[in-house]
Design a protein around this motif. Structure first.
Motif, PDB file in Angstrom:
ATOM      1  N   ALA A 102       2.618  -6.847  -6.889  1.00 27.79           N
ATOM      2  CA  ALA A 102       3.009  -5.722  -7.744  1.00 27.79           C
ATOM      3  C   ALA A 102       4.468  -5.353  -7.485  1.00 27.79           C
ATOM      4  O   ALA A 102       4.926  -5.368  -6.341  1.00 27.79           O
ATOM      5  CB  ALA A 102       2.112  -4.525  -7.463  1.00 27.79           C
ATOM      6  N   ASP A 112      -2.644  -8.652  -4.247  1.00 28.67           N
ATOM      7  CA  ASP A 112      -2.341  -7.893  -5.468  1.00 28.67           C
ATOM      8  C   ASP A 112      -1.221  -6.891  -5.226  1.00 28.67           C
ATOM      9  O   ASP A 112      -0.319  -6.730  -6.060  1.00 28.67           O
ATOM     10  CB  ASP A 112      -3.590  -7.158  -5.960  1.00 28.67           C
ATOM     11  CG  ASP A 112      -4.642  -8.115  -6.514  1.00 28.67           C
ATOM     12  OD1 ASP A 112      -4.264  -9.247  -6.879  1.00 28.67           O
ATOM     13  OD2 ASP A 112      -5.825  -7.728  -6.573  1.00 28.67           O
ATOM     14  N   ARG A 113      -1.281  -6.207  -4.084  1.00 23.82           N
ATOM     15  CA  ARG A 113      -0.234  -5.225  -3.782  1.00 23.82           C
ATOM     16  C   ARG A 113       1.107  -5.909  -3.515  1.00 23.82           C
ATOM     17  O   ARG A 113       2.166  -5.380  -3.854  1.00 23.82           O
ATOM     18  CB  ARG A 113      -0.650  -4.382  -2.573  1.00 23.82           C
ATOM     19  CG  ARG A 113      -1.550  -3.208  -2.926  1.00 23.82           C
ATOM     20  CD  ARG A 113      -2.075  -2.521  -1.692  1.00 23.82           C
ATOM     21  NE  ARG A 113      -3.123  -3.309  -1.067  1.00 23.82           N
ATOM     22  CZ  ARG A 113      -3.680  -3.003   0.103  1.00 23.82           C
ATOM     23  NH1 ARG A 113      -3.257  -1.951   0.776  1.00 23.82           N
ATOM     24  NH2 ARG A 113      -4.637  -3.749   0.602  1.00 23.82           N
ATOM     25  N   GLY A 126       9.943  -0.179  -1.822  1.00 28.39           N
ATOM     26  CA  GLY A 126       8.774  -0.434  -0.987  1.00 28.39           C
ATOM     27  C   GLY A 126       8.998   0.127   0.406  1.00 28.39           C
ATOM     28  O   GLY A 126       9.315   1.306   0.583  1.00 28.39           O
ATOM     29  N   ASP A 164      -0.012  -0.696   3.649  1.00 27.81           N
ATOM     30  CA  ASP A 164       1.100  -0.772   2.709  1.00 27.81           C
ATOM     31  C   ASP A 164       1.827  -2.103   2.881  1.00 27.81           C
ATOM     32  O   ASP A 164       1.762  -2.743   3.935  1.00 27.81           O
ATOM     33  CB  ASP A 164       2.089   0.373   2.946  1.00 27.81           C
ATOM     34  CG  ASP A 164       1.452   1.729   2.701  1.00 27.81           C
ATOM     35  OD1 ASP A 164       0.601   1.822   1.801  1.00 27.81           O
ATOM     36  OD2 ASP A 164       1.796   2.686   3.425  1.00 27.81           O
ATOM     37  N   VAL A 165       2.548  -2.496   1.845  1.00 27.46           N
ATOM     38  CA  VAL A 165       3.318  -3.734   1.918  1.00 27.46           C
ATOM     39  C   VAL A 165       4.476  -3.541   2.893  1.00 27.46           C
ATOM     40  O   VAL A 165       5.217  -2.556   2.823  1.00 27.46           O
ATOM     41  CB  VAL A 165       3.849  -4.139   0.528  1.00 27.46           C
ATOM     42  CG1 VAL A 165       4.708  -5.399   0.634  1.00 27.46           C
ATOM     43  CG2 VAL A 165       2.688  -4.361  -0.437  1.00 27.46           C
ATOM     44  N   PRO A 202       7.559  -3.424  -6.418  1.00 26.12           N
ATOM     45  CA  PRO A 202       7.633  -2.286  -5.499  1.00 26.12           C
ATOM     46  C   PRO A 202       8.159  -1.041  -6.198  1.00 26.12           C
ATOM     47  O   PRO A 202       8.942  -1.124  -7.150  1.00 26.12           O
ATOM     48  CB  PRO A 202       8.622  -2.764  -4.431  1.00 26.12           C
ATOM     49  CG  PRO A 202       9.476  -3.766  -5.136  1.00 26.12           C
ATOM     50  CD  PRO A 202       8.566  -4.463  -6.111  1.00 26.12           C
ATOM     51  N   VAL A 250       0.662  -7.370   4.143  1.00 28.16           N
ATOM     52  CA  VAL A 250      -0.049  -6.088   4.164  1.00 28.16           C
ATOM     53  C   VAL A 250      -0.781  -6.010   5.501  1.00 28.16           C
ATOM     54  O   VAL A 250      -1.876  -6.551   5.645  1.00 28.16           O
ATOM     55  CB  VAL A 250      -1.036  -5.951   2.995  1.00 28.16           C
ATOM     56  CG1 VAL A 250      -1.801  -4.630   3.104  1.00 28.16           C
ATOM     57  CG2 VAL A 250      -0.309  -6.025   1.661  1.00 28.16           C
ATOM     58  N   GLY A 287      -4.337  -8.387   0.658  1.00 27.99           N
ATOM     59  CA  GLY A 287      -3.460  -7.503  -0.109  1.00 27.99           C
ATOM     60  C   GLY A 287      -2.543  -8.224  -1.069  1.00 27.99           C
ATOM     61  O   GLY A 287      -1.468  -7.713  -1.402  1.00 27.99           O
TER      62      GLY A 287
END
Length: 267
Positions: free
Chosen positions: A158, A154-155, A252, A92-93, A160, A86, A152
């Motif tokens: 997660a 957690d993101r 993603g 964003d990833v 995509p 991130v 980041g």
């Protein structure tokens, strides 16, 4: 004495064109030489113009070789080895593809670390916002890190967002991603076919490049219909203008083009 015998021409006759290098060019030769010089210059300019058109656009790719950088994130190996990060400037990833030095993908060293949090060190390649890491040799390329040290996380963990588009038929060129992002200039076209073929055979991910009417490029990472790495049946079509039927999927930050190799047609 025979009065009808021919007489030799007088020394000062106009037909005497004997050349003396230390004297000015004879008037009768000046115009001829001028025409020859003009024709040669025009031919040189025309040849240079034709040759320049035959060379591909070197592109804007940059290979930061000699300046290793560190990136912290999570390693995933499907469809191709990559590091999910991130970036501070984006939020964003982002997926950074991983490759080895030379014409090899990063699978051999990345696969045992699939799913792990790591600090990855290597040389960045980038073009049009797409980025890749060429891994350092040896143990310096990877270092395990704790999840809490990854911005980041957690993101990244997660799932995509996946957006799938119905089958599309698109026109473009299959390139090896490493060279196209900056390892070679130009990294596409017929002149680069042999190099691109060797790179993709060695595990470098293949990318499908399309251009709209304004020359804007779109990058699609090529996979098989199940979203896995494509097999070597793609190799004969590398660097050729082709038409492909497949399914576009946005996963993603990645645009994937899921294809059956049997649908590829040369143009």
């Amino acid at each position: 004495m025979d009065s009808t015998a021919p007489m030799p021409p007088a020394a000062d006759s106009a037909s005497d064109q004997f050349y003396c290098g230390y004297r000015p060019v004879a008037p009768s030769l000046r115009m001829t030489l001028a025409v020859i010089v003009i024709v040669l210059i025009a031919a040189f300019v025309a040849t240079a113009a034709v040759m320049s058109r035959q060379h591909g656009d070197p592109g804007t790719g940059v290979w930061h070789f000699g300046t290793p950088r560190e990136f912290v994130g999570r390693i995933v190996c499907e469809p191709y080895p990559m590091l999910l990060i991130v970036p501070k400037e984006r939020g964003d990833v982002e997926a950074l593809l991983l490759v080895e030095m030379g014409k090899f993908g990063g699978g051999q060293r990345a696969l045992p670390r699939d799913g792990q949090w790591a600090r990855v060190t290597g040389y960045l390649l980038e073009r049009d916002g797409r980025r890749m890491i060429e891994l350092l040799d040896g143990d310096a390329a990877f270092a395990a890190v704790d999840r809490s040290a990854v911005a980041g996380a957690d993101r990244i963990e997660a799932p995509p967002e996946v957006h799938e588009v119905a089958d599309q038929e698109m026109f473009g060129e299959i390139v090896d991603t490493k060279c196209y992002l900056g390892a070679m200039k130009p990294g596409d076209g017929k002149a680069h076919k042999e190099c691109a073929t060797l790179c993709i055979r060695g595990g470098i991910p293949p990318t499908f490049i399309t251009r709209d009417n304004f020359g804007k490029r779109t990058y699609y990472l090529i996979t098989d219909p199940a979203g896995r790495a494509v097999d070597e049946r793609i190799l004969p079509f590398v660097a050729d203008p082709v038409k492909i039927l497949g399914t576009v999927e946005r996963r993603g930050s990645l645009l994937l083009f899921r294809i059956h190799v049997t649908t590829i047609q040369r143009m």
